[in-house]
Design a protein around this motif. Structure first.
Motif, PDB file in Angstrom:
ATOM      1  N   THR A 157      44.207  11.039  38.517  1.00  0.00           N
ATOM      2  CA  THR A 157      43.931  10.685  39.916  1.00  0.00           C
ATOM      3  C   THR A 157      44.999  11.241  40.851  1.00  0.00           C
ATOM      4  O   THR A 157      44.676  11.788  41.912  1.00  0.00           O
ATOM      5  CB  THR A 157      43.854   9.158  40.076  1.00  0.00           C
ATOM      6  OG1 THR A 157      42.829   8.640  39.210  1.00  0.00           O
ATOM      7  CG2 THR A 157      43.532   8.776  41.513  1.00  0.00           C
ATOM      8  N   ILE A 158      46.266  11.105  40.454  1.00  0.00           N
ATOM      9  CA  ILE A 158      47.356  11.648  41.271  1.00  0.00           C
ATOM     10  C   ILE A 158      47.217  13.154  41.403  1.00  0.00           C
ATOM     11  O   ILE A 158      47.368  13.727  42.495  1.00  0.00           O
ATOM     12  CB  ILE A 158      48.728  11.299  40.663  1.00  0.00           C
ATOM     13  CG1 ILE A 158      48.950   9.782  40.671  1.00  0.00           C
ATOM     14  CG2 ILE A 158      49.846  11.988  41.444  1.00  0.00           C
ATOM     15  CD1 ILE A 158      48.959   9.160  42.037  1.00  0.00           C
ATOM     16  N   GLY A 159      46.911  13.817  40.291  1.00  0.00           N
ATOM     17  CA  GLY A 159      46.738  15.270  40.328  1.00  0.00           C
ATOM     18  C   GLY A 159      45.601  15.706  41.229  1.00  0.00           C
ATOM     19  O   GLY A 159      45.733  16.648  42.014  1.00  0.00           O
ATOM     20  N   VAL A 160      44.473  14.988  41.125  1.00  0.00           N
ATOM     21  CA  VAL A 160      43.313  15.311  41.982  1.00  0.00           C
ATOM     22  C   VAL A 160      43.654  15.088  43.450  1.00  0.00           C
ATOM     23  O   VAL A 160      43.300  15.895  44.315  1.00  0.00           O
ATOM     24  CB  VAL A 160      42.099  14.462  41.560  1.00  0.00           C
ATOM     25  CG1 VAL A 160      40.974  14.602  42.586  1.00  0.00           C
ATOM     26  CG2 VAL A 160      41.607  14.881  40.181  1.00  0.00           C
ATOM     27  N   ALA A 161      44.361  13.978  43.745  1.00  0.00           N
ATOM     28  CA  ALA A 161      44.746  13.684  45.130  1.00  0.00           C
ATOM     29  C   ALA A 161      45.634  14.793  45.696  1.00  0.00           C
ATOM     30  O   ALA A 161      45.473  15.205  46.849  1.00  0.00           O
ATOM     31  CB  ALA A 161      45.474  12.343  45.193  1.00  0.00           C
ATOM     32  N   ILE A 162      46.573  15.277  44.879  1.00  0.00           N
ATOM     33  CA  ILE A 162      47.463  16.360  45.323  1.00  0.00           C
ATOM     34  C   ILE A 162      46.652  17.617  45.650  1.00  0.00           C
ATOM     35  O   ILE A 162      46.858  18.262  46.690  1.00  0.00           O
ATOM     36  CB  ILE A 162      48.519  16.675  44.246  1.00  0.00           C
ATOM     37  CG1 ILE A 162      49.504  15.505  44.104  1.00  0.00           C
ATOM     38  CG2 ILE A 162      49.281  17.957  44.586  1.00  0.00           C
ATOM     39  CD1 ILE A 162      50.476  15.656  42.953  1.00  0.00           C
TER      40      ILE A 162
END
Length: 335
Positions: A157-162
Motif C-alpha cells: 500500500t505504501i509503495g502504491v501510494a508513493i
C-alpha cells in the motif's frame, strides 16, 4: 545582440555595477566581467537567475535574434502545434526543460523505493511463517499468516501510494513522452551536457544494480550444495529478495533519470517514430503487470508458498519483453 551585450544592457538599465550584479548572483566580479566581454558564458543555473533577476525570458538572453525585452511571466506556457497529419508538436523552453529534469531527478528516488518495496514485501510473511513451524516457537501459524499478510499489504500500500503521488506530479509533463518536441534554441545543448555529466553515475548505478541482482542467487545456490536446513534456505531466500530489491532500486533510479534526458532529446526509445508505439505499449504494460500482480497474490495467498512464488516476478519480466516485441511485430505487419 549577443548574450554579452544583453547582460551589459540589462545591468546598466538596472543601475548596477559589475560588483553589485556579481553579489546578486553569488559569483565573483571577474566572472561577470568575462561574461560581458564574451570570454565565457554563464552556466544554466546562472542564466535562469539572470532571467529572474532582470524579469526577462531565457530565450531573450540566449537567442541572438531576439532584440525586444519579453517579460518572463509567460515563460511556463506550453506552445502546442499540430502538423498536417494531426501529430502534436510541443515547443519546450529552457525553463520547462530545467523544471522537468529537476522534478524527475527528485522523484526518481521515491519511484525506485516504491518498486523495491514491492520486491521486499514478501520477506515478513516468509520469516514469520518459517518461525511458526519451529517446535519451540511461540508463534502460531495463523498468527504468523495474519500478521505477515498485514505487513505485506501495508508495504504494498505504501509503495502504491508513493507511485500514485509521483504519477500525479509527473502528469503535467505526460506530453513529453507522447508528443514530438521542438526544443528552443540552446536547450538541446544544455540537456546533452546534463546527460553527459550524469553518464558516469548512470553506468555506476547500472553496474551496481545488475551486480546485486546477479549476486543475490549465489548464497542460495551455494547453500543448496550443502543440503541445508529449511530455515537456512528461508534465510537465503530473504537475502536474495533483499539484494534484488536493492539492485532494482539502483537500476530504476539510474534509468529514470537518464530517460528524462532521452525523452527531451528524443533519442533511443523516444524517437518520433518510436513514440507512435506509446499508446499501445502503455495500455499493454498496465494490463500485463496488473495481471502478474493478481496471479502472484492469488498463488501466494491460496497455497502459502511465499518462499517459492517470488519466482513469478523474474519469469514475468522475461515474458514481458517477449510479449512487447511480439505485439510490435504484429502491429508493424498490419501497418
Amino acid at each position: 545582440m549577443i548574450l554579452a551585450d544583453k547582460i551589459i544592457y540589462l545591468r546598466k538599465n538596472s543601475n548596477w555595477s559589475q560588483e553589485e550584479l556579481a553579489q546578486q548572483l553569488n559569483v565573483s566580479r571577474q566572472s561577470v566581467s568575462k561574461w560581458e566581454s564574451g570570454l565565457s558564458i554563464p552556466d544554466l543555473d546562472k542564466i535562469i537567475k539572470l532571467s529572474q533577476l532582470f524579469g526577462v525570458t531565457t530565450d531573450y538572453l540566449i537567442k541572438d535574434d531576439i532584440e525586444d525585452l519579453p517579460k518572463a511571466d509567460n515563460y511556463s506556457q506550453t506552445e502546442v502545434i499540430f502538423d498536417d497529419n494531426n501529430i502534436q508538436t510541443v515547443n519546450i523552453t529552457l525553463e520547462q526543460a530545467t523544471e522537468y529534469m529537476s522534478l524527475i531527478k527528485k522523484l526518481s528516488t521515491y519511484i525506485s523505493l516504491a518498486i523495491s518495496m514491492f520486491i521486499f514485501s514478501p520477506i515478513p510473511v516468509i520469516l514469520l511463517l518459517s518461525l511458526s513451524e519451529k517446535p519451540n516457537a511461540n508463534i502460531t501459524e495463523d498468527f504468523a499468516g495474519g500478521v505477515g499478510s498485514a505487513l505485506f499489504i501495508f508495504i504494498i500500500t505504501i509503495g502504491v501510494a508513493i507511485l500514485i503521488v509521483c504519477g500525479l506530479k509527473k502528469n503535467k509533463w505526460s506530453f513529453i513522452k507522447k508528443s514530438y518536441l521542438n526544443l528552443d534554441y540552446g536547450v538541446k545543448g544544455i540537456v546533452e551536457k546534463k546527460k553527459q555529466e550524469y553518464e558516469n553515475k548512470y553506468i555506476a548505478y547500472l553496474a551496481l544494480g545488475i551486480s546485486l541482482c546477479i549476486a543475490a542467487v549465489i548464497p542460495l545456490l551455494f547453500a543448496v550444495g550443502f543440503n541445508p536446513s529449511d530455515m537456512t534456505v528461508i534465510i537465503f531466500v530473504n537475502v536474495l529478495l533483499l539484494l534484488i530489491s536493492l539492485g532494482v532500486y539502483f537500476i530504476i533510479k539510474a534509468c529514470t533519470i537518464n530517460s528524462s534526458y532521452d525523452k527531451l532529446l528524443q533519442v533511443v526509445d523516444y524517437t518520433p517514430q518510436k513514440k507512435s508505439w506509446n499508446k499501445y505499449i502503455s495500455t499493454i504494460s498496465t494490463i500485463y503487470w496488473c495481471s502478474a500482480a493478481a496471479i502472484y497474490l492469488y498463488i501466494s495467498f491460496t497455497n502459502s508458498n511465499w518462499d517459492k512464488s517470488w519466482v513469478l516476478w523474474p519469469i514475468a519480466g522475461v515474458l514481458y519483453v517477449v510479449v512487447i516485441n511480439v505485439i510490435k511485430l504484429i502491429v508493424k505487419r498490419k501497418k
